[in-house]
Design a protein around this motif. Structure first.
Motif, PDB file in Angstrom:
ATOM      1  N   GLN A 101      -4.149  -1.856  -6.862  1.00  0.00           N
ATOM      2  CA  GLN A 101      -6.015  -2.345  -5.973  1.00  0.00           C
ATOM      3  C   GLN A 101      -6.216  -1.560  -5.272  1.00  0.00           C
ATOM      4  O   GLN A 101      -5.678  -1.038  -4.347  1.00  0.00           O
ATOM      5  CB  GLN A 101      -5.994  -3.674  -4.806  1.00  0.00           C
ATOM      6  CG  GLN A 101      -7.437  -4.412  -4.298  1.00  0.00           C
ATOM      7  CD  GLN A 101      -7.113  -5.675  -3.090  1.00  0.00           C
ATOM      8  OE1 GLN A 101      -5.117  -5.934  -2.418  1.00  0.00           O
ATOM      9  NE2 GLN A 101      -8.067  -5.791  -2.733  1.00  0.00           N
TER      10      GLN A 101
ATOM     11  N   ARG B  65      -0.528 -15.574   0.620  1.00  0.00           N
ATOM     12  CA  ARG B  65      -1.589 -15.262   1.636  1.00  0.00           C
ATOM     13  C   ARG B  65      -1.592 -15.449   2.950  1.00  0.00           C
ATOM     14  O   ARG B  65      -2.055 -15.158   4.157  1.00  0.00           O
ATOM     15  CB  ARG B  65      -2.841 -15.155   0.877  1.00  0.00           C
ATOM     16  CG  ARG B  65      -3.585 -14.434   1.438  1.00  0.00           C
ATOM     17  CD  ARG B  65      -3.712 -12.618   1.822  1.00  0.00           C
ATOM     18  NE  ARG B  65      -4.707 -12.063   2.717  1.00  0.00           N
ATOM     19  CZ  ARG B  65      -5.118 -12.055   3.800  1.00  0.00           C
ATOM     20  NH1 ARG B  65      -3.985 -12.413   4.495  1.00  0.00           N
ATOM     21  NH2 ARG B  65      -6.073 -11.023   4.229  1.00  0.00           N
TER      22      ARG B  65
ATOM     23  N   SER C 240     -13.878  -3.712  -4.462  1.00  0.00           N
ATOM     24  CA  SER C 240     -12.855  -3.930  -4.634  1.00  0.00           C
ATOM     25  C   SER C 240     -12.146  -3.800  -5.889  1.00  0.00           C
ATOM     26  O   SER C 240     -13.155  -4.374  -6.743  1.00  0.00           O
ATOM     27  CB  SER C 240     -12.080  -5.118  -3.663  1.00  0.00           C
ATOM     28  OG  SER C 240     -10.421  -5.308  -4.479  1.00  0.00           O
TER      29      SER C 240
ATOM     30  N   ARG D 225      -2.733  -0.064  -3.024  1.00  0.00           N
ATOM     31  CA  ARG D 225      -1.914  -1.733  -2.720  1.00  0.00           C
ATOM     32  C   ARG D 225      -2.258  -1.703  -4.622  1.00  0.00           C
ATOM     33  O   ARG D 225      -2.239  -1.505  -5.658  1.00  0.00           O
ATOM     34  CB  ARG D 225      -2.891  -2.553  -2.794  1.00  0.00           C
ATOM     35  CG  ARG D 225      -3.160  -2.838  -1.017  1.00  0.00           C
ATOM     36  CD  ARG D 225      -3.259  -4.821  -0.831  1.00  0.00           C
ATOM     37  NE  ARG D 225      -3.587  -4.613   0.628  1.00  0.00           N
ATOM     38  CZ  ARG D 225      -4.376  -5.345   0.652  1.00  0.00           C
ATOM     39  NH1 ARG D 225      -5.181  -5.779   0.306  1.00  0.00           N
ATOM     40  NH2 ARG D 225      -4.387  -5.929   2.412  1.00  0.00           N
TER      41      ARG D 225
ATOM     42  N   GLU E 137       0.631  -1.554  -0.407  1.00  0.00           N
ATOM     43  CA  GLU E 137      -0.371  -0.154  -0.368  1.00  0.00           C
ATOM     44  C   GLU E 137       1.401   1.167   0.023  1.00  0.00           C
ATOM     45  O   GLU E 137       2.194   0.431   0.627  1.00  0.00           O
ATOM     46  CB  GLU E 137      -0.490  -0.334   1.219  1.00  0.00           C
ATOM     47  CG  GLU E 137      -1.970   1.083   1.313  1.00  0.00           C
ATOM     48  CD  GLU E 137      -2.545   1.195   2.764  1.00  0.00           C
ATOM     49  OE1 GLU E 137      -3.793   1.090   2.474  1.00  0.00           O
ATOM     50  OE2 GLU E 137      -1.528   1.422   3.800  1.00  0.00           O
TER      51      GLU E 137
ATOM     52  N   THR F 270      -9.775  -9.339   0.277  1.00  0.00           N
ATOM     53  CA  THR F 270      -9.269 -10.510   0.665  1.00  0.00           C
ATOM     54  C   THR F 270      -8.980 -11.254  -0.761  1.00  0.00           C
ATOM     55  O   THR F 270      -8.266 -11.529  -1.257  1.00  0.00           O
ATOM     56  CB  THR F 270      -9.013 -11.195   1.963  1.00  0.00           C
ATOM     57  OG1 THR F 270      -9.482 -11.028   2.718  1.00  0.00           O
ATOM     58  CG2 THR F 270      -8.146 -12.585   2.005  1.00  0.00           C
TER      59      THR F 270
ATOM     60  N   CYS G 222      -3.820  -9.664  -6.828  1.00  0.00           N
ATOM     61  CA  CYS G 222      -3.043  -9.179  -7.371  1.00  0.00           C
ATOM     62  C   CYS G 222      -1.820  -9.656  -6.844  1.00  0.00           C
ATOM     63  O   CYS G 222      -0.764  -9.909  -7.881  1.00  0.00           O
ATOM     64  CB  CYS G 222      -2.794  -8.082  -6.221  1.00  0.00           C
ATOM     65  SG  CYS G 222      -4.146  -6.545  -7.052  1.00  0.00           S
TER      66      CYS G 222
ATOM     67  N   GLU H  27      -6.689  -8.827  -3.433  1.00  0.00           N
ATOM     68  CA  GLU H  27      -5.583  -9.209  -3.017  1.00  0.00           C
ATOM     69  C   GLU H  27      -5.112 -10.209  -3.923  1.00  0.00           C
ATOM     70  O   GLU H  27      -3.371 -10.572  -3.646  1.00  0.00           O
ATOM     71  CB  GLU H  27      -5.148  -8.678  -1.318  1.00  0.00           C
ATOM     72  CG  GLU H  27      -3.560  -9.078  -0.709  1.00  0.00           C
ATOM     73  CD  GLU H  27      -3.632  -9.247   1.128  1.00  0.00           C
ATOM     74  OE1 GLU H  27      -4.546  -8.981   1.130  1.00  0.00           O
ATOM     75  OE2 GLU H  27      -2.455  -9.809   1.075  1.00  0.00           O
TER      76      GLU H  27
END
Lengths: 373, 437
Positions: free
Chosen positions: B296, B412, B311, A176, A7, B278, B284, B281
Motif C-alpha cells: 500500500q 481493523r 491510496s 505498507r 510499514e 483506511t 491489504c 489498509e
C-alpha cells in the motif's frame, strides 16, 4: 503461512528492538518520523529510552553519549537532517562509537520534497564526513529488508565500533507491505567486544592481529575517555605524526579489509547472461520485474541487488559482471553509485538509467534499456 | 581523600588563566563530596574549557563545539547513577544555544559550568555571546553592534531552577560548585574569569571589577522556586513504567481464497476525510486473509482535512516486486482532488479496468468501464464512500469477497466501530441496481 501488514519504518523499529537497541533519539522529519513514533511505543515499556532532541544535532549527540555509556543506539532522519548530523558522524567515525543511523532519503537537494522518494544521498553518506574514512551503508529493498538489515546494521556497528547507515528511501520506508515475520532469517544478535578490564585500559588500542579496539562503557569500574580530537590509543590528544598515521590506518583498514564480511547482496542469476543489471533499494524491485520479463521474452539479463553499498563490494561486482558484455545501473538519482561501477569495471559498457522526479523507475523503462539499449 | 586531578597530565593553561583556578576548585568540590573518578564524567567541548576532561582522572567525554550537553544527556539517561559535569566556554554557549535552552527546559540532572571569559580565547580573542559592547576584542567593531547575553537570565527564563553566577576569585567558589553539583536537576553556574592571553591585555578586567559587576546584577534565587520540579530522568522512568508494551504485530492467517489469480492493482482516489488510506489498509488486510501479499502506497498533502488522498494497493499471490501501479484492475474515484492527482493514469486504462465513480465526479477521458454510484441516495456519507466501494467490489467478487472484507473489518476495527462499518457494507446490498454507465 501468516502475513503481517507493516510499514517499512515500523519494520526498522521492530528490527532495532530485536537487535537489542535500547536508546533512540530523533527529531521529527518526514519520511523518517514513523520510526521515531514506533520507537516511542516500543522502547519505554521495554526498559529502553526514546527521546526527541531539540534538533538533529542533539538527537545524534544523545545517541553518542548513550552508546558510550554502553547502550545500543539508533537515530533516524532524512536528507536535511543528515546534513546536520554531519559533524557528529565524523565524531562517531573518528572516535569509533557504535550507532545505527537511518537515512530515509527524500527528494533533494535541501528541503526538497518531504513526501517524495529518491536515492540522492548515496555518495553523501560516504563522503559527508570530514576525514574521508570508509563507512558502512546498507540499503533495504523492501519491508523485510527493513527488519533484517536493521538487525545487521546493529551487528556491524557493534562489531566494528562505528556508525552504520541504513540508506532507506521514502518508497521503502513509507510503503505498507505484508511480510511473514516467522519466515524471516534473522541474524544472531552480536554485542561489542568488551575489554577484560586489565589496567590500564586503552580505549583506542586494538589487540594484536585485530583492527577493532575492545570496548568498556563510560561509567564502569575502569575509567574510560572518549574524544573527538585526534588521539592516540590512550584517548588523549596527540600530535605525534606516527601515532596519528597508525590510528588513521587502523580505522581505515578495519572497514576496508572487512569488505567481504560486510557484503550483503541478492541476485537473480541467468545462464550465460549478456547483460547484468546492478540495482539497490526500491529500484531493485523494478529491476527484478524487468529481468524476469526479459527472460520470458528469451533475453539473457541477470540481476545483482546490492544491499551493502559501502564499502563497495568490488570483488563481488567484478565476479558477477565478468561474463557480461554490458552492465546497466538504474538509480533514483542523476548518477551516483554508477560512478563506483564505472570505476570497478573499466572497459565494460555501462548504461545508466537515472531518474530524480519523485517517481519510481518502472520495470518497463529498465526492460527497454536491456532489450533496446 | 585524594585529588581527582590527573598527575600525568598537569594543567597547561596560560599563566594567570581563570580556568586553572576553576579546575582546582572543581577538584576540591568533588573531593569534598566524597566522589571518586569512577562516579564522575567530565563532558567538554572545544576551546580552552575543553581541556578540562584531560586534567581529571574521571570518566571523560570530549566532543564537538557547543554539543557537550547533548552527549551528557545521553550518558545521564543511560546511567542515572553518574555525576555528570559539563564545562563549556562562552563560545560553546553561543554555538550550542539551542542545547542550553532545551537542557534548561528538560531539567536533567547535569551541572553546566560556563567558564565565561567574554571571548574566544583559543582562536585569538574574537567576540562571543557574552562579550561586553565596550570591550576591545579581535572582531573589530562587531561586538559593539550586539547586546551580550546574560546566560543566567536566559537559563532561568528557559526553565532552569538552579542558576547562579560566581567570580572565579570568589572565596566561596568550591561551596558554590558543590551546591550546583548536589542539586537534583539541571544546574548552571556562570563563572566569570579573566583570560590573560586574549582579553585582559586590551580590557582592564580585574577580580575586583568582576565582583563589583556581579554584585550589581539581579538576584537569581527566585528561579529555584519558580522552576522547581522533578528531575527529568526520574520523571521519565516513572512515566516509562506506566506505558503498556505494544502488542506483537498482528499475524493474519490465510483462511480464504482470493477470487482471482496473479496480481491485482487498485487505486483509490479521494479527498481528505474520506478514509481513503483506511480503505487501502482494509484491502491489504483482506488480501492477507486470503494469503495474498499486499503493498500500500499512500499520497496525501501535509495539511490535514484538506486536499487529495490517494491510496495505491497491490495484491498478489506471489511476492510483489515492483510496487508501483502499472495496470489497475479497479480505480475508485471519489473526489476531484484525488482524480486530479492521477489524471495522467486514466488515458492508459484499458476496457478491462473498472472505474467506480461517485456520482458527479468528473473524470478525464478513459477507456475503462465506469460504474457510477449514487452514494447519497443510499444515505451513505462521504467518509464511508471508500468502504462502501470495497463492499460493492466484494458483492461483485471482484478483487475481494465479502468474507475477506468482513475479516479485514474485524482485524481493523474494535466492536462499536465494527458494527458501524458493517452497517455501511449492508447499505450496498442493492449494488446491482446501481446505475452502470
Amino acid at each position: 503461512m501468516g502475513l503481517t501488514l507493516m510499514e517499512g519504518n515500523e519494520a526498522i523499529a521492530w528490527g532495532a528492538l530485536a537487535a537489542g537497541c535500547r536508546f533512540f533519539a530523533g527529531y521529527p522529519i518526514t519520511p523518517a518520523t514513523t520510526i521515531y513514533n514506533t520507537m516511542l511505543r516500543l522502547l519505554p515499556p521495554n526498559g529502553g529510552i526514546c527521546l526527541q532532541g531539540e534538533d538533529e544535532i542533539a538527537s545524534i549527540g544523545f545517541c553518542l553519549g548513550a552508546s558510550m555509556a554502553g547502550l545500543k543506539a539508533m537515530t533516524a532522519t532524512s536528507g536535511p537532517g543528515m546534513s546536520l548530523y554531519s559533524e557528529q558522524i565524523s565524531f562517531a567515525l573518528g572516535s569509533e562509537i557504535p550507532i545505527v543511523i537511518v537515512d530515509v532519503q527524500r527528494l533533494g537537494p535541501s528541503t526538497g520534497s518531504a513526501t517524495k522518494g529518491a536515492d540522492g544521498d548515496i555518495q553523501f553518506l560516504q563522503w559527508g564526513n570530514s576525514g574521508g574514512l570508509p563507512v558502512i551503508v546498507l540499503a533495504p529493498v523492501d519491508v523485510k529488508d527493513c527488519y533484517v538489515l536493521t538487525m545487521q546494521a546493529f551487528n556491524l556497528a557493534e562489531r566494528f565500533r562505528c556508525p552504520v547507515f541504513l540508506a532507506a528511501n521514502k518508497e521503502v520506508s513509507m510503503i505498507r507491505e505484508t511480510l511473514d515475520l516467522e519466515r524471516l532469517r534473522l541474524p544472531e544478535v552480536l554485542e561489542r567486544r568488551m575489554a577484560d578490564g586489565r589496567e590500564p585500559f586503552l580505549p583506542f588500542a586494538a589487540r594484536e592481529g585485530r583492527y577493532v579496539p575492545d570496548f568498556l562503557p563510560i561509567g564502569g569500574q575502569t575509567l574510560v575517555r572518549q574524544t573527538s580530537s585526534t588521539h592516540g590509543p590512550d584517548g588523549y590528544i596527540t600530535t605525534d605524526p606516527n601515532q596519528i598515521a597508525l590510528m588513521q590506518a587502523r580505522r581505515f583498514a578495519k572497514i576496508s579489509t572487512a569488505a567481504s564480511k560486510i557484503t550483503c547482496y541478492d541476485e537473480y542469476p541467468v545462464a550465460n547472461p549478456d547483460t547484468l543489471v546492478i540495482a539497490y533499494g526500491v529500484t531493485a524491485r523494478a529491476a527484478r520485474a524487468a529481468v524476469k520479463r526479459v527472460e520470458e521474452s528469451g533475453g539473457k539479463a541477470g540481476l545483482l541487488v546490492l544491499k551493502t553499498l559501502w564499502p563497495v563490494p568490488e570483488a563481488l561486482i567484478r565476479e558477477k559482471a565478468a561474463p557480461c558484455r554490458r552492465v546497466i545501473v538504474p538509480e533514483m538519482n542523476l548518477g551516483q553509485y554508477v560512478r563506483e561501477i564505472e570505476r570497478i569495471l573499466p572497459g565494460k559498457t555501462i548504461d545508466f538509467i537515472g531518474q530524480m522526479n519523485g517517481e519510481l523507475i518502472t520495470p518497463g523503462r529498465i526492460q527497454e534499456v536491456i532489450q533496446h539499449g | 581523600m585524594d585529588s581527582l586531578l590527573n598527575t600525568d597530565r598537569p594543567p597547561v593553561f596560560c599563566p594567570g588563566c581563570a580556568h586553572e583556578r576553576v579546575l582546582h576548585a572543581l577538584d576540591q568540590a568533588l573531593i569534598g563530596m566524597g566522589l571518586t573518578g569512577r562516579q564522575v564524567v567530565i563532558v567538554t567541548d572545544i576551546g580552552c574549557s575543553g581541556l578540562f576532561d584531560t586534567f581529571f582522572n574521571t570518566h571523560a567525554f570530549h566532543g564537538l563545539h557547543g554539543r557537550a550537553l547533548t552527549y551528557a544527556t545521553g550518558i545521564k539517561m543511560a546511567r542515572s547513577e553518574l555525576t555528570v559535569i559539563v564545562t563549556m566556554g562562552d563560545g560553546g554557549l553561543g554555538i550550542g544555544g539551542a542545547h542550553v535552552l532545551s537542557t534548561c527546559r528538560r531539567n536533567i540532572d547535569l551541572t553546566l559550568l560556563v567558564l565565561n571569559n567574554f571571548n574566544y580565547g583559543m582562536t585569538g580573542g574574537q567576540c562571543s555571546s557574552t562579550t561586553p559592547r565596550d570591550a576591545e576584542v579581535g572582531s573589530g567593531f562587531l561586538n559593539r553592534l550586539e547586546k551580550p547575553m546574560d546566560i543566567c537570565q536566559v537559563a532561568g527564563t528557559a526553565g532552569a531552577a538552579m542558576v547562579s553566577r560566581v567570580s572565579t576569585y570568589d572565596e566561596g567558589l568550591v561551596r558554590h560548585l558543590q551546591e550546583a553539583i548536589a542539586y537534583d536537576g539541571f544546574s548552571l553556574v556562570d563563572i566569570w574569569g579573566i583570560c590573560p592571553g586574549r582579553y585582559a591585555r586590551q580590557n582592564r578586567l580585574t577580580p575586583r571589577r568582576i565582583a563589583d559587576s556581579i554584585a550589581e546584577l539581579p538576584d537569581l534565587s527566585s528561579f529555584k522556586t519558580l522552576n522547581d520540579r522533578m528531575e527529568y530522568g526520574r520523571a521519565y522512568r516513572q512515566e516509562a513504567v506506566l506505558q503498556d508494551a505494544p502488542p506483537d504485530p498482528v499475524r493474519i492467517e490465510p483462511v480464504f481464497k482470493a477470487p482471482w489469480k496473479g496480481r491485482r492493482e487498485v487505486v483509490v482516489l479521494g479527498g481528505a476525510g474520506q478514509r481513503i488510506v483506511t480503505a487501502g489498509e482494509l484491502l491489504c488486510l483482506a488480501g492477507a486473509a486470503a494469503g495474498c501479499y499486499a503493498t500500500q502506497k499512500n499520497d496525501y498533502p501535509v495539511t490535514v482535512m484538506r486536499g487529495h488522498s490517494v491510496s495505491e494497493v497491490i495484491l498478489s499471490e506471489t511476492e510483489i516486486e515492483y510496487a508501483g501501479i502499472e495496470n489497475p484492475a479497479v480505480v475508485i474515484a471519489l473526489a476531484a482532488e484525488g482524480v486530479g492527482r492521477r489524471k495522467g493514469m486514466f488515458g492508459r486504462l484499458s476496457p478491462e479496468s473498472m472505474v467506480i465513480r461517485a456520482l458527479g465526479v468528473a473524470l478525464p477521458p478513459c477507456g475503462a468501464t465506469v460504474v457510477d454510484i449514487d452514494f447519497k441516495s443510499k444515505q451513505i456519507k462521504s467518509p464511508d464512500w471508500a468502504l462502501a466501494s470495497l463492499a460493492v467490489l466484494a458483492r461483485e467478487n471482484r478483487i475481494l469477497t465479502m468474507a475477506m472484507l468482513k475479516k479485514a473489518l474485524e482485524l481493523r476495527y474494535s466492536e462499536g466501530v465494527l458494527e458501524a462499518a458493517l452497517t455501511v457494507v449492508e447499505k450496498t446490498n442493492i449494488s446491482r441496481h446501481f446505475n452502470i454507465s
